[in-house]
Design a protein around this motif. Sequence first.
Motif, PDB file in Angstrom:
ATOM      1  N   LYS A 197      80.697   6.700  37.838  1.00  0.00           N
ATOM      2  CA  LYS A 197      80.889   6.491  39.278  1.00  0.00           C
ATOM      3  C   LYS A 197      81.552   5.124  39.518  1.00  0.00           C
ATOM      4  O   LYS A 197      82.495   4.999  40.300  1.00  0.00           O
ATOM      5  N   PHE A 198      81.061   4.128  38.782  1.00  0.00           N
ATOM      6  CA  PHE A 198      81.622   2.788  38.939  1.00  0.00           C
ATOM      7  C   PHE A 198      83.101   2.764  38.504  1.00  0.00           C
ATOM      8  O   PHE A 198      83.972   2.264  39.224  1.00  0.00           O
TER       9      PHE A 198
ATOM     10  N   SER B 238      85.296   4.398  40.982  1.00  0.00           N
ATOM     11  CA  SER B 238      85.485   3.610  42.204  1.00  0.00           C
ATOM     12  C   SER B 238      86.537   2.519  41.962  1.00  0.00           C
ATOM     13  O   SER B 238      87.340   2.214  42.842  1.00  0.00           O
TER      14      SER B 238
ATOM     15  N   HIS C 297      90.095   4.212  41.686  1.00  0.00           N
ATOM     16  CA  HIS C 297      90.615   4.737  42.957  1.00  0.00           C
ATOM     17  C   HIS C 297      90.786   3.663  44.026  1.00  0.00           C
ATOM     18  O   HIS C 297      91.219   3.958  45.125  1.00  0.00           O
ATOM     19  N   ASP C 298      90.456   2.434  43.688  1.00  0.00           N
ATOM     20  CA  ASP C 298      90.606   1.345  44.661  1.00  0.00           C
ATOM     21  C   ASP C 298      92.089   0.962  44.758  1.00  0.00           C
ATOM     22  O   ASP C 298      92.725   0.681  43.734  1.00  0.00           O
TER      23      ASP C 298
ATOM     24  N   ASP D 234      79.583  -5.296  42.230  1.00  0.00           N
ATOM     25  CA  ASP D 234      78.755  -4.088  42.210  1.00  0.00           C
ATOM     26  C   ASP D 234      77.304  -4.415  41.845  1.00  0.00           C
ATOM     27  O   ASP D 234      76.371  -3.736  42.270  1.00  0.00           O
TER      28      ASP D 234
END
Length: 591
Positions: A129-130, A133, A136-137, A286
Amino acid sequence: MAILVGYLGVVVAFLCFFVLSYWMKNKNSSSISRDWPIVGMLPGLLLNVGRVHEYTTDNLIYLSGVQEFKGGWFPNSDFVITSDPMNVHHILTKNFANYTKGSDFQEVFEPLGDGIFRSESDVWKAQRKFMLSVMHDKRFELFLKKCTRQKVEKGLIPVLEHVSKLGIQVDLQELFQRFTFDVVGLLVFGIDSNSLSVELPLIPHEKAFDDMEEAVFIRYLMPKSYWKLLKWLQIGEEKKLKEAWEIFDRFLYQSISAAREKLISRSKSPLEEEEEFTVLSAFLADQGGQTDYTCENSNKILRDHAFSLVAAGRDTVSACLTWFFWFVATNPSIETKILEEIKEKLQENGKLRFFSTEELNSLVYLHATLCETLRLYPPVPFNHKTALEADVLPSGHQVPQNTKMLISFYSMGRMHEIWGQDCLEFKPERWITKQGRIMHVPSYKFSAFNAGPRSCVGKEMSFIQMKIIAVALIWNYRLQLVEGHPVTPKNSVVLHMKYGLKLSPSLNGRLLSPLEALSLSNGNLSALVALSFSVSVFSSRMNTITELSSIVGAKLTACNIDLELCYGSVLRPLCLKIGGQYPSMRRVWML
Ligand code: HEM
């Protein structure tokens, strides 16, 4: 007694390996695996260890896509290997929960630590998930493009210019490895190792990474008892692995500290514009608290994340680019088609203009050529799984509990059943639909980026990076393969070329074409600079000079340029300054 049998097994394995390694040097057997008493199918594998991918493919073609490999009496040496797309779909997607990486994978790939490649279940889910993220940033994409473009301009082009001016050869694989190593360091830590420069410096931690990869591949290939013994004795590949591991870890921890300091100093001057979006900064944010960059206890997990990303992003992209340029250099019609596409989509006033990611996506033929490269030479040639519970594959093969499963992505690209009778031909056209779009091939057939829930998170990023590099090189250079240079895959977890890719690059004329420069600037000084530069580069190549002479001569006459004056006042000093070489008076006169 059991211990005695175990040690006996280890000794026999050891002897077998050395005796067969000796035979292997003198023999190149392509026979299909035979199941011998005691040693099982190991002799065939050992005899073919130098051509393991072809050997596996021969076996899988012969056995219709599934081989039950027997390791004889050696413990833990049996496995099932497949290239059947239905089995692949089953293992990687449909029955994903039953196929984990397994304890063998964990042991073999121990240096990766607790990063995403070795993690399972909830830890893996959180890490994925990290990673997603970050990938896709938008800020990460911008930073990736910026780093890639800058490395092309300040790293790759200067090296190739230097090499082409001197008329010498270069190992493109080495340049790409240095390129991706520097870029991945920038993306993860915001720190440039500057390994890609004209001097091609020896970077100890980069070499250490290569050594680790090789040692891990031996672990992957050989019976566990063999490499465990080497590890225990601290000899051979295992000794090399330990030393390389220490060197690489030192580099990782130093980079983490340096990156932390950079982040701390930046956080103290908040007015300064944020220009980097690194994985490390995203990770620390995060972990809670954008400004808490001092916490030391996350160093180990940062090390593991960083290691995984270097492993994921460095060699995969560089291996793909190397095979891609081999195909381009040996298929002039493909090079021409890519160039035509670049001209059509990205050229403005004879120059390559600044382009967006969307425009990169419009380069359909280039994309197809990259996919075709990945089909025949997938950078990750195998995937490894272990069955938690007994299962039956769609092909009908029984899978007992704890069976080791291998998927050969390399062999999948060479299966008639998937790609047709012409599967061994390099044909980018097979990827293009009648409407001129990229054909969708399901990931269980085209699995270079893996398939299912654990598919590659860096796929988009890789294509962006590879296209920026491919466009820059194909636009600016003509890359000729050095005659007689052997091209064959290396034994490694990543499909590198064993002897590198030796090419002689020369300027394509597009970087500073005398013709374009003259017509654009109508014979002024910058045109002469361009002309002299080209002449200095081409001066050792009489053919090119002759080819250019009639056209450029006409242009020069039309521009009313006094050649003798040019030669004395501009060309000669410039050529001397730029290349150390300059054309003879006769050649200049011809021009
Ligand atoms: C041509 C380039 C690439 C190819 C062919 C490729 C291929 C693959 C393959 C086959 C896997 C599955 C490995 C396994 O399960 O053991 C994978 C996973 C992964 N790749 Fe890539 N990769 C490429 C580039 C990248 C890049 C540039 C990154 C990011 C820096 C990246 C990040 C990852 C990550 C994080 C995973 C783990 C996914 C997971 O386990 O959930 N890859 N890649």
